[in-house]
Design a protein around this motif. Structure first.
Motif, PDB file in Angstrom:
ATOM      1  N   ILE A   1      -6.935 -14.928   4.187  1.00  0.00           N
ATOM      2  CA  ILE A   1      -6.629 -13.514   3.915  1.00  0.00           C
ATOM      3  C   ILE A   1      -7.857 -12.815   3.349  1.00  0.00           C
ATOM      4  O   ILE A   1      -8.223 -11.723   3.765  1.00  0.00           O
TER       5      ILE A   1
ATOM      6  N   PHE B   1      -9.849  -9.639   5.182  1.00  0.00           N
ATOM      7  CA  PHE B   1     -10.128  -8.321   4.607  1.00  0.00           C
ATOM      8  C   PHE B   1     -11.625  -8.101   4.394  1.00  0.00           C
ATOM      9  O   PHE B   1     -12.093  -6.964   4.482  1.00  0.00           O
TER      10      PHE B   1
ATOM     11  N   TYR C   1     -12.092  -0.144   6.740  1.00  0.00           N
ATOM     12  CA  TYR C   1     -10.717  -0.080   6.213  1.00  0.00           C
ATOM     13  C   TYR C   1     -10.297   1.344   5.811  1.00  0.00           C
ATOM     14  O   TYR C   1      -9.270   1.849   6.282  1.00  0.00           O
TER      15      TYR C   1
ATOM     16  N   ASN D   1      -7.542   3.625   7.753  1.00  0.00           N
ATOM     17  CA  ASN D   1      -6.333   3.986   6.998  1.00  0.00           C
ATOM     18  C   ASN D   1      -6.061   5.482   7.066  1.00  0.00           C
ATOM     19  O   ASN D   1      -4.967   5.918   7.417  1.00  0.00           O
TER      20      ASN D   1
ATOM     21  N   ARG E   1      -0.052   7.385  -1.868  1.00  0.00           N
ATOM     22  CA  ARG E   1      -0.643   6.868  -3.105  1.00  0.00           C
ATOM     23  C   ARG E   1      -0.469   7.878  -4.236  1.00  0.00           C
ATOM     24  O   ARG E   1      -0.186   7.517  -5.370  1.00  0.00           O
TER      25      ARG E   1
ATOM     26  N   GLY F   1      -8.203  -3.835  -3.510  1.00  0.00           N
ATOM     27  CA  GLY F   1      -8.904  -3.464  -2.278  1.00  0.00           C
ATOM     28  C   GLY F   1     -10.030  -2.483  -2.554  1.00  0.00           C
ATOM     29  O   GLY F   1     -10.899  -2.730  -3.409  1.00  0.00           O
TER      30      GLY F   1
ATOM     31  N   ILE G   1      -7.577  -6.729  -9.298  1.00  0.00           N
ATOM     32  CA  ILE G   1      -7.817  -8.104  -8.833  1.00  0.00           C
ATOM     33  C   ILE G   1      -7.618  -8.146  -7.326  1.00  0.00           C
ATOM     34  O   ILE G   1      -6.733  -7.471  -6.785  1.00  0.00           O
TER      35      ILE G   1
ATOM     36  N   SER H   1     -10.652 -10.298  -1.782  1.00  0.00           N
ATOM     37  CA  SER H   1     -11.740  -9.899  -0.893  1.00  0.00           C
ATOM     38  C   SER H   1     -12.865  -9.204  -1.663  1.00  0.00           C
ATOM     39  O   SER H   1     -12.716  -8.085  -2.154  1.00  0.00           O
TER      40      SER H   1
ATOM     41  N   MET I   1     -13.947  -5.848   0.139  1.00  0.00           N
ATOM     42  CA  MET I   1     -13.070  -4.698  -0.146  1.00  0.00           C
ATOM     43  C   MET I   1     -13.438  -4.148  -1.534  1.00  0.00           C
ATOM     44  O   MET I   1     -13.594  -2.937  -1.723  1.00  0.00           O
TER      45      MET I   1
ATOM     46  N   ASN J   1      -6.684 -14.571  -7.193  1.00  0.00           N
ATOM     47  CA  ASN J   1      -5.457 -14.640  -6.411  1.00  0.00           C
ATOM     48  C   ASN J   1      -4.290 -14.062  -7.221  1.00  0.00           C
ATOM     49  O   ASN J   1      -4.041 -14.492  -8.349  1.00  0.00           O
ATOM     50  N   ALA J   2      -3.562 -13.146  -6.611  1.00  0.00           N
ATOM     51  CA  ALA J   2      -2.423 -12.502  -7.283  1.00  0.00           C
ATOM     52  C   ALA J   2      -1.352 -13.510  -7.688  1.00  0.00           C
ATOM     53  O   ALA J   2      -0.555 -13.246  -8.583  1.00  0.00           O
ATOM     54  N   GLN J   3      -1.353 -14.663  -7.036  1.00  0.00           N
ATOM     55  CA  GLN J   3      -0.306 -15.644  -7.338  1.00  0.00           C
ATOM     56  C   GLN J   3      -0.670 -16.589  -8.478  1.00  0.00           C
ATOM     57  O   GLN J   3       0.130 -17.433  -8.872  1.00  0.00           O
TER      58      GLN J   3
ATOM     59  N   ALA K   1      -0.515  -1.658  -4.207  1.00  0.00           N
ATOM     60  CA  ALA K   1      -0.297  -0.840  -3.006  1.00  0.00           C
ATOM     61  C   ALA K   1      -0.661  -1.649  -1.770  1.00  0.00           C
ATOM     62  O   ALA K   1      -1.810  -2.103  -1.626  1.00  0.00           O
ATOM     63  N   PHE K   2       0.283  -1.821  -0.889  1.00  0.00           N
ATOM     64  CA  PHE K   2       0.081  -2.507   0.387  1.00  0.00           C
ATOM     65  C   PHE K   2      -0.530  -3.902   0.227  1.00  0.00           C
ATOM     66  O   PHE K   2      -1.294  -4.344   1.080  1.00  0.00           O
TER      67      PHE K   2
ATOM     68  N   ASN L   1       1.038  -9.322   1.931  1.00  0.00           N
ATOM     69  CA  ASN L   1       0.005 -10.295   2.291  1.00  0.00           C
ATOM     70  C   ASN L   1       0.081 -11.568   1.454  1.00  0.00           C
ATOM     71  O   ASN L   1      -0.632 -12.524   1.732  1.00  0.00           O
TER      72      ASN L   1
ATOM     73  N   GLN M   1       0.977 -15.080   0.119  1.00  0.00           N
ATOM     74  CA  GLN M   1       1.510 -16.268   0.786  1.00  0.00           C
ATOM     75  C   GLN M   1       2.916 -16.532   0.271  1.00  0.00           C
ATOM     76  O   GLN M   1       3.777 -17.005   0.992  1.00  0.00           O
TER      77      GLN M   1
HETATM   78  C1  LIG Z   1      -3.903  -3.630   2.895  1.00  0.00           C
HETATM   79  S1  LIG Z   1      -5.044  -3.942   1.617  1.00  0.00           S
HETATM   80  C2  LIG Z   1      -4.536  -2.821   0.333  1.00  0.00           C
HETATM   81  C3  LIG Z   1      -5.673  -2.427  -0.567  1.00  0.00           C
HETATM   82  C4  LIG Z   1      -5.392  -1.304  -1.561  1.00  0.00           C
HETATM   83  N1  LIG Z   1      -4.431  -1.684  -2.564  1.00  0.00           N
HETATM   84  C5  LIG Z   1      -4.949  -0.034  -0.860  1.00  0.00           C
HETATM   85  O1  LIG Z   1      -4.003   0.607  -1.324  1.00  0.00           O
HETATM   86  O2  LIG Z   1      -5.577   0.357   0.118  1.00  0.00           O
HETATM   87  C6  LIG Z   1      -4.457  -5.491   1.017  1.00  0.00           C
HETATM   88  C7  LIG Z   1      -5.377  -6.123  -0.039  1.00  0.00           C
HETATM   89  O3  LIG Z   1      -4.680  -7.225  -0.613  1.00  0.00           O
HETATM   90  C8  LIG Z   1      -5.616  -8.243  -0.902  1.00  0.00           C
HETATM   91  N2  LIG Z   1      -4.868  -9.495  -1.059  1.00  0.00           N
HETATM   92  C9  LIG Z   1      -4.070 -10.091  -0.142  1.00  0.00           C
HETATM   93  N3  LIG Z   1      -3.507 -11.200  -0.653  1.00  0.00           N
HETATM   94  C10 LIG Z   1      -3.968 -11.302  -1.922  1.00  0.00           C
HETATM   95  C11 LIG Z   1      -3.754 -12.226  -2.979  1.00  0.00           C
HETATM   96  N4  LIG Z   1      -2.957 -13.288  -2.832  1.00  0.00           N
HETATM   97  N5  LIG Z   1      -4.374 -12.026  -4.153  1.00  0.00           N
HETATM   98  C12 LIG Z   1      -5.205 -10.960  -4.332  1.00  0.00           C
HETATM   99  N6  LIG Z   1      -5.444 -10.038  -3.370  1.00  0.00           N
HETATM  100  C13 LIG Z   1      -4.836 -10.202  -2.188  1.00  0.00           C
HETATM  101  C14 LIG Z   1      -6.545  -8.187   0.309  1.00  0.00           C
HETATM  102  O4  LIG Z   1      -7.761  -8.840   0.083  1.00  0.00           O
HETATM  103  C15 LIG Z   1      -6.683  -6.672   0.514  1.00  0.00           C
HETATM  104  O5  LIG Z   1      -7.770  -6.146  -0.210  1.00  0.00           O
END
Ligand SMILES: C[S@@+](CC[C@H](N)C(=O)[O-])C[C@H]1O[C@@H](n2cnc3c(N)ncnc32)[C@H](O)[C@@H]1O
Length: 228
Positions: A7, A11, A18, A22, A34, A53, A73, A76, A79, A100-102, A117-118, A122, A124
């Motif tokens: 992932i 990104f 991006y 968008n 937003r 992001g 956090i 990528s 990003m 990692n968000a998890q 946001a969005f 993503n 896992q």
């Molecule tokens: C679609 S983009 C959204 C970015 C931003 N929040 C926005 O509003 O445009 C998704 C973001 O989630 C991040 N991401 C995905 N899975 C993640 C995880 N497990 N931990 C941290 N970041 C994660 C990606 O790297 C990417 O930058």
């Protein structure tokens, strides 16, 4: 390759195009979403923006005075590099953390509010991500999440399907020059939960007062919930 690495790399590859894609593909409706998301936040000092992001949500919350300081956090670095550039130009008080968000490298109860946001679709494992948001949020704090959902109107659904299944992958492929990223994004949107089902995940993670507000006929939804 580990899923989280995949992932992050996906990104990283699409980061340069991006923001443009968008705003262009959504006719800038994403900016309005937003803005509305931030409007539904309570003003506070220190906000954690998960999956920050390119920092559009964080910049908007500082602009609206809903936060004094934002920590973001993301997996990528590319990003976040674009986010950092935008943040420095605006002298915005944002700190970027790779992670990692998890499994976030933050103490329990260390933020006044948490946003995303969005990003959630993503993860896992959505429940692990939401439980982490709950853990780092202080009691009384609000989580605010913006995510794609699915329109209830049949005509809008047909247009939505056409857009996400055909137009987005094709335009994304041409502009980002990435063969797979926008096909993945399409799949991640269509297989994700929304509305009451997403609110149930928030409650399972420990949050109370879960509410949701569909935007633009349900194309996206704002979710809010509280840690008591
Ligand atoms: C679609 S983009 C959204 C970015 C931003 N929040 C926005 O509003 O445009 C998704 C973001 O989630 C991040 N991401 C995905 N899975 C993640 C995880 N497990 N931990 C941290 N970041 C994660 C990606 O790297 C990417 O930058």
């Amino acid at each position: 390759m580990e899923e989280k690495q995949h992932i992050g790399q996906l990104f990283d590859r699409i980061a340069p195009t991006y923001d443009g894609l968008n705003h262009g593909l959504s006719l800038s409706i994403d900016r309005l979403w937003r803005r509305k998301t931030v409007t539904s936040m309570m003003p506070c000092k220190h906000v954690l923006d998960v999956a920050i992001g390119t920092a559009d949500l964080a910049i908007e919350m500082l602009r609206q005075g809903k936060a004094e300081q934002v920590t973001g956090i993301d997996l990528s670095d590319q990003m976040m590099a674009i986010g950092k550039e935008k943040s420095e130009k605006r002298k915005a008080n944002i700190t970027f953390v790779h992670g990692n968000a998890q499994q976030m490298p933050f103490e329990d109860c260390s933020f006044d509010a948490v946003t995303c946001a969005f990003g959630c679709r993503n993860f896992q494992n959505l429940d692990e991500g939401l439980r982490e948001m709950y853990r780092v949020l202080q009691p009384g704090g609000q989580v605010t999440i913006l995510e794609f959902s699915y329109p209830s109107n049949r005509l809008l659904r047909a247009l939505y399907d056409l857009y996400f299944t055909h137009m987005l992958p094709a335009i994304g492929r041409i502009v980002s020059k990435d063969k797979t990223a926008y096909t993945y994004l399409n799949k991640s949107v269509k297989s994700f939960c929304w509305g009451e089902a997403f609110a149930a995940h928030l409650r399972d993670a420990g949050f109370t007062d879960a509410q949701f507000k569909p935007l633009t006929g349900g194309i996206a939804t704002i979710y809010t919930a509280v840690k008591r």
